[in-house]
Structure formats: structure tokens, C-alpha cells
Design an enzyme around this catalytic site. Structure first.
Site, PDB file in Angstrom:
ATOM      1  N   HIS A  19      32.350  43.431  39.841  1.00  0.00           N
ATOM      2  CA  HIS A  19      32.288  41.977  39.661  1.00  0.00           C
ATOM      3  C   HIS A  19      31.690  41.618  38.291  1.00  0.00           C
ATOM      4  CE1 HIS A  19      31.882  41.895  44.301  1.00  0.00           C
ATOM      5  NE2 HIS A  19      33.032  41.290  44.055  1.00  0.00           N
ATOM      6  N   LYS A  43      33.784  35.600  57.699  1.00  0.00           N
ATOM      7  CA  LYS A  43      33.842  37.018  57.310  1.00  0.00           C
ATOM      8  C   LYS A  43      32.650  37.803  57.839  1.00  0.00           C
ATOM      9  CE  LYS A  43      36.700  38.166  53.395  1.00  0.00           C
ATOM     10  NZ  LYS A  43      36.689  38.771  52.054  1.00  0.00           N
ATOM     11  N   ARG A  92      42.075  44.965  41.139  1.00  0.00           N
ATOM     12  CA  ARG A  92      41.728  46.373  40.986  1.00  0.00           C
ATOM     13  C   ARG A  92      42.956  47.251  41.009  1.00  0.00           C
ATOM     14  NH1 ARG A  92      37.361  45.742  45.590  1.00  0.00           N
ATOM     15  NH2 ARG A  92      39.000  44.263  46.106  1.00  0.00           N
ATOM     16  N   SER A 130      32.558  45.928  47.503  1.00  0.00           N
ATOM     17  CA  SER A 130      31.287  45.649  48.177  1.00  0.00           C
ATOM     18  C   SER A 130      31.198  46.414  49.492  1.00  0.00           C
ATOM     19  CB  SER A 130      31.158  44.143  48.457  1.00  0.00           C
ATOM     20  OG  SER A 130      31.197  43.414  47.258  1.00  0.00           O
TER      21      SER A 130
HETATM   22  P1  ADP Z   1      36.663  37.951  48.471  1.00  0.00           P
HETATM   23  O1  ADP Z   1      36.114  37.963  49.864  1.00  0.00           O
HETATM   24  O2  ADP Z   1      37.003  36.574  47.990  1.00  0.00           O
HETATM   25  O3  ADP Z   1      37.750  38.933  48.209  1.00  0.00           O
HETATM   26  P2  ADP Z   1      34.969  39.680  46.855  1.00  0.00           P
HETATM   27  O4  ADP Z   1      33.527  39.487  46.518  1.00  0.00           O
HETATM   28  O5  ADP Z   1      35.348  40.879  47.634  1.00  0.00           O
HETATM   29  O6  ADP Z   1      35.396  38.336  47.574  1.00  0.00           O
HETATM   30  O7  ADP Z   1      35.825  39.686  45.527  1.00  0.00           O
HETATM   31  C1  ADP Z   1      35.851  38.598  44.650  1.00  0.00           C
HETATM   32  C2  ADP Z   1      36.891  38.862  43.566  1.00  0.00           C
HETATM   33  O8  ADP Z   1      36.461  39.954  42.775  1.00  0.00           O
HETATM   34  C3  ADP Z   1      38.263  39.248  44.095  1.00  0.00           C
HETATM   35  O9  ADP Z   1      39.254  38.729  43.221  1.00  0.00           O
HETATM   36  C4  ADP Z   1      38.260  40.743  44.052  1.00  0.00           C
HETATM   37  O10 ADP Z   1      39.565  41.270  43.908  1.00  0.00           O
HETATM   38  C5  ADP Z   1      37.437  40.965  42.792  1.00  0.00           C
HETATM   39  N1  ADP Z   1      36.761  42.260  42.788  1.00  0.00           N
HETATM   40  C6  ADP Z   1      36.040  42.847  43.755  1.00  0.00           C
HETATM   41  N2  ADP Z   1      35.591  44.065  43.386  1.00  0.00           N
HETATM   42  C7  ADP Z   1      36.067  44.252  42.123  1.00  0.00           C
HETATM   43  C8  ADP Z   1      36.001  45.325  41.186  1.00  0.00           C
HETATM   44  N3  ADP Z   1      35.382  46.478  41.473  1.00  0.00           N
HETATM   45  N4  ADP Z   1      36.612  45.159  40.006  1.00  0.00           N
HETATM   46  C9  ADP Z   1      37.272  44.028  39.735  1.00  0.00           C
HETATM   47  N5  ADP Z   1      37.400  42.995  40.558  1.00  0.00           N
HETATM   48  C10 ADP Z   1      36.810  43.102  41.744  1.00  0.00           C
END
Ligand code: ADP
Length: 163
Positions: A19, A43, A92, A130
Site C-alpha cells: 500500500h 468484511k 498486483r 493484508s
Molecule cells: P479492499 O478491501 O478495498 O480491496 P485493500 O486494503 O485490500 O482494500 O486494498 C486497497 C487497494 O490496494 C486495492 O486496490 C488493492 O488492490 C491494493 N493493494 C493491496 N495490496 C497491495 C500491494 N501489495 N501492492 C499494490 N497494491 C495493493
């Protein structure tokens, strides 16, 4: 050039280096980047909203032009309230694409003047999520390469490994 605010929404449960890699790249492109931490009660997040916000704040401290906000309303509405015109998401792998494509299309229906933009992280973070980080920490693995010190600490505490 107009002033451009980008909203980076997500659950951030917890925030990872994947992130923050996206945030760092975005901070170079936009005047203001708002990390929008979704309450997302459906969630069943592992961490409460206030904790996810505090951990995100710690993780991006020192990156100029970046703010963190919690929100519990329709994203399109939050984007308007922030005077923003860009929704930022991270991609990703191909596996992210279908879900992200659907979200972007729906947000375009709800807010036609807002564009969803995608950034990709550095390769070393392309497999970080995460949920995987939580799982590794739960099983006693070292997650310090993937998360900020504050997140590593709280994960260790949660798993009874804190000092
Ligand atoms: P959500 O529940 O909205 O998917 P996340 O916190 O899992 O929330 O992810 C938020 C955004 O960040 C999403 O667009 C996800 O694809 C992106 N994201 C999550 N992990 C990574 C990572 N390791 N690298 C790049 N983008 C990421």
C-alpha cells in the site's frame, strides 16, 4: 494545471508496504493523496477502524501531501466531499483485475466525472496482501519486511508474541 486530489480507498487491514509503495508513487503525481480507510463492517476487519487509521498514519508519516481519513459512506460521496476527481487503486496481478474493473465501472456509474486510476507496486510487493501478512504473523512468521514497525508490533501483540 488544476489541483488534483486522489483518493486511495481500501480496508487497509492492516496497511502494508505494498500500500505505502502505491502511496509514495501517487504522492509524486498528485497534489494531495487521501488514504481513505473504509469502515467496511461487512468484511469483518481484524482491526477496528481507528486502529487501521492510526497504523496508516504511522506508515506514511513523512510522505508529503498525504493524509489519512476513515470513512463510512458511499465512496462516490466521500470522493465528492473531498473535492477529489481521482480514485486510485493498486493492481498486483491479473487476479486483481476482474474485481477492480467491476468496481471502477460501478464507481463511474455513480460518479461519471471521477476517474479510477491504477498503479502497480514494486515487484517485491506484488505478492503482499493484508490477509497473507495477518496469516504469517498468526503463525509466528516474521512480517517486518512487509509492514511498518508499528504494524509488526501490533500483529505480534495480537498473537501473544509482544514483549
Ligand atoms: P479492499 O478491501 O478495498 O480491496 P485493500 O486494503 O485490500 O482494500 O486494498 C486497497 C487497494 O490496494 C486495492 O486496490 C488493492 O488492490 C491494493 N493493494 C493491496 N495490496 C497491495 C500491494 N501489495 N501492492 C499494490 N497494491 C495493493
Amino acid at each position: 494545471m488544476p489541483h488534483i486530489t486522489a483518493i486511495y480507498p481500501g480496508t487497509f487491514d492492516p496497511i502494508t508496504h505494498g500500500h505505502t509503495d502505491i502511496v509514495r508513487r501517487a504522492a509524486r503525481l498528485f497534489d494531495r493523496v487521501v488514504i481513505a480507510v473504509a469502515a467496511n463492517p461487512d468484511k469483518g476487519p481484524a482491526f477496528p477502524l481507528e486502529t487501521r487509521v492510526a497504523l496508516a498514519e504511522e506508515a506514511v508519516k513523512g510522505i508529503e501531501g498525504v493524509e489519512v481519513r476513515g470513512f463510512d459512506v458511499l465512496l462516490a460521496r466521500f470522493v465528492h466531499a473531498q473535492g477529489a476527481n481521482v480514485i486510485l487503486r493498486g493492481l498486483r496481478a491479473v487476479s486483481d483485475f476482474e474485481h477492480e474493473f467491476q468496481l471502477a465501472a460501478m464507481n463511474r456509474q455513480l460518479a461519471p466525472e471521477v476517474e479510477t486510476l491504477f498503479l502497480t507496486p514494486a515487484e517485491e510487493y506484488s505478492f503482499v496482501s493484508s490477509s497473507l501478512v495477518r496469516e504469517i504473523a498468526r503463525l509466528g512468521g516474521d512480517v517486518s519486511k512487509f509492514v511498518s514497525p508499528g504494524v509488526a508490533r501490533i500483529l505480534a501483540e495480537q498473537n501473544g508474541l509482544g514483549h
